[in-house]
Design a protein around this motif. Structure first.
Motif, PDB file in Angstrom:
ATOM      1  N   GLU A 134      48.221 -49.159  31.332  1.00 20.84           N
ATOM      2  CA  GLU A 134      46.925 -49.475  30.717  1.00 20.84           C
ATOM      3  C   GLU A 134      46.984 -49.313  29.198  1.00 20.84           C
ATOM      4  O   GLU A 134      46.453 -50.146  28.455  1.00 20.84           O
ATOM      5  N   ASP A 201      36.661 -50.187  27.930  1.00 21.89           N
ATOM      6  CA  ASP A 201      37.822 -51.090  27.944  1.00 21.89           C
ATOM      7  C   ASP A 201      38.870 -50.685  28.966  1.00 21.89           C
ATOM      8  O   ASP A 201      39.359 -51.514  29.747  1.00 21.89           O
ATOM      9  N   LEU A 205      40.082 -52.773  32.419  1.00 16.67           N
ATOM     10  CA  LEU A 205      41.459 -53.112  32.789  1.00 16.67           C
ATOM     11  C   LEU A 205      41.809 -52.555  34.164  1.00 16.67           C
ATOM     12  O   LEU A 205      42.390 -53.242  35.003  1.00 16.67           O
ATOM     13  N   ARG A 208      39.257 -54.322  37.014  1.00 17.38           N
ATOM     14  CA  ARG A 208      39.113 -55.777  37.122  1.00 17.38           C
ATOM     15  C   ARG A 208      40.433 -56.526  36.927  1.00 17.38           C
ATOM     16  O   ARG A 208      40.707 -57.492  37.647  1.00 17.38           O
ATOM     17  N   ILE A 209      41.208 -56.118  35.950  1.00 22.26           N
ATOM     18  CA  ILE A 209      42.369 -56.916  35.560  1.00 22.26           C
ATOM     19  C   ILE A 209      43.649 -56.489  36.272  1.00 22.26           C
ATOM     20  O   ILE A 209      44.342 -57.315  36.884  1.00 22.26           O
ATOM     21  N   GLU A 212      44.371 -57.508  39.976  1.00 24.63           N
ATOM     22  CA  GLU A 212      44.767 -58.911  40.119  1.00 24.63           C
ATOM     23  C   GLU A 212      46.220 -59.112  39.707  1.00 24.63           C
ATOM     24  O   GLU A 212      46.982 -59.833  40.364  1.00 24.63           O
ATOM     25  N   LEU A 213      46.608 -58.488  38.606  1.00 21.49           N
ATOM     26  CA  LEU A 213      47.989 -58.629  38.138  1.00 21.49           C
ATOM     27  C   LEU A 213      48.980 -58.005  39.113  1.00 21.49           C
ATOM     28  O   LEU A 213      50.046 -58.567  39.389  1.00 21.49           O
TER      29      LEU A 213
END
Length: 451
Positions: A134, A201, A205, A208-209, A212-213
């Motif tokens: 992160e 922020d 990450l 949400r992000i 998915e990655l």
């Protein structure tokens, strides 16, 4: 989710390996305890490991007061430490919600300020592999250089003054392994609501992000961890190169402009960035760095160059670049009367003037006591006679010869007896006020400048 037994073994090995690698057997350790699962697991593991490694263990909880549940978290940490038999110190800090750094960064600054105050061999923090990934991604989106992208080191010096170190023994461990350990050990912990708040922020990450990655690239956490290690190597090489260049360019706490100009642009930027960091400044943006270099290398030799870089002004003086803290502008119109005290306090930021008793050297007490003695800044037109066989000279010329930077001259505390200038720090004293006889009572002046 990894098997709980395997996760416990991996965490046990990781913590012991990190402590032994840092030669912390028999050390005094302070664990940063937030009450979240990461720090709870770390403290639990260290408490179990303590007898074998002869550790002196305590915990520190920093109470930020940002959450409505902050008092509950502090109470949880107190109970948890009492159950483990570990002493706990709690520190309350005030966070400026309007800080230009942002609340997250301001809270981090406050935590690390508390960590640096600890009387120990090392502060131990529970950052793990997910945190590392992160941090790398956040730094990438901020346009950081290789040092920022190298994320968090497993071991670094936290406070050079006393050798206090910071250790992160869980950087090779995933959060899933930490949670599995907590379940197997029957531990409880608190959940910070900001960890799932997409307005933060890092939480955006994390929630949400990254899921998915990771679904697309299952080994992403390990890959980001390797990238952080590689970038740390690159950052170390850049520092090594800057250290080498500094041998030719550094003059005390300044940089020689001609030596800087002889470097390639990328090495000049690297050296200036290194110089600023060694002076305790945050790394400036690339645009700020390039503008500072442009002015330093192209401005006329007599130009009053100054560039604001965070908490300091970068200035050029006699072919050298120096830093002046912001806020050190001279105080106008002040004066202090000396009535014989050993130390005279000066206005804020100017420190104090000490009058040290002497015999036959320094300023004659008899001559000084014949007039009112006042300390004040220069106002223009002052003259000083340094030797009996030489005429008096203007203070302006004397300061130029002494290479006192222009921006420092109006800060100097000058000693006057009546209308006569008697003493100037960094320049000297008027010969007519010097103690003459070998046993004559006198004083030697020392200026202890403020910051």
């Amino acid at each position: 989710m990894p098997s709980r037994r395997r996760a416990s073994n991996e965490i046990a090995r990781a913590v012991e390996r990190a402590l032994r690698a840092a030669a912390l057997e028999g050390a005094r350790l302070v664990v940063g305890l937030s009450g979240g699962v990461d720090s709870v697991v770390l403290l639990h593991r260290l408490a179990q490991l303590g007898p074998r490694l002869d550790l002196t263990l305590s915990a520190l909880h920093v109470h930020h007061g940002l959450s409505p549940h902050a008092d509950e978290w502090a109470a949880f940490c107190d109970r948890f430490c009492r159950d483990l038999g570990v002493s706990l110190h709690q520190v309350r800090v005030a966070i400026d919600r309007g800080s230009p750094l942002g609340i997250e960064a301001a809270a981090r600054e406050a935590r690390y300020a508390a960590f640096r105050q600890q009387q120990a061999d090392a502060v131990v923090l529970a950052h793990h592999l997910d945190d590392q990934g992160e941090t790398l991604l956040l730094q990438l989106m901020r346009g950081a250089g290789v040092k920022g992208l190298s994320a968090m080191p497993a071991l670094r010096t936290l406070e050079p003054a006393n050798g206090l170190r910071l250790v992160r023994p869980l950087l090779e461990v995933t959060r899933a392994q930490i949670v599995a350990y907590a379940h197997e050990a029957g531990l409880t912990w608190i959940e910070d609501e900001s960890n799932t708040d997409p307005a933060v922020d890092r939480s955006f990450l994390r929630t949400r992000i990254l899921p998915e990655l990771v679904a697309r690239f299952p080994g992403l956490r390990e890959t980001l961890g390797r990238a952080a290690h590689n970038l740390a190597d690159a950052a170390q090489l850049a520092d090594d190169l800057a250290t080498s260049d500094a041998r030719r360019a550094s003059v005390g706490d300044s940089l020689d402009v001609s030596a800087l100009a002889a470097l390639s642009p990328v090495r000049a930027r690297n050296l200036l960035r290194w110089f600023l960091e060694r002076q305790g400044l945050r790394a400036p943006s690339r645009d700020q760095l390039e503008e500072a270099l442009r002015q330093a290398l192209t401005a006329r030799s007599d130009a009053r160059m100054q560039v604001k870089l965070g908490a300091a002004w970068l200035r050029r003086h006699r072919g050298r670049l120096c830093l002046e803290p912001v806020g050190r502008q001279p105080v106008r119109g002040w004066s202090r009367t000396w009535t014989g005290e050993r130390e005279l306090a000066l206005p804020a930021g100017l420190g104090s003037l000490r009058f040290e008793p002497a015999l036959g050297a320094g300023l004659s007490l008899k001559r000084l006591r014949a007039e009112e003695v006042v300390v004040r800044p220069r106002s223009g037109g002052e003259r000083l006679r340094l030797a009996h066989d030489r005429p008096s000279r203007t203070l302006k010329n004397l300061l130029q010869e002494a290479a006192v930077p222009e921006w420092e001259r109006d800060r100097l505390p000058l000693l006057f007896a009546g209308d006569s200038l008697v003493w100037v720090p960094g320049v000297g004293q008027d010969c007519r006020f010097a103690a003459a006889a070998e046993e004559e009572a006198a004083v030697m002046l020392r200026w202890h400048a403020g910051v």
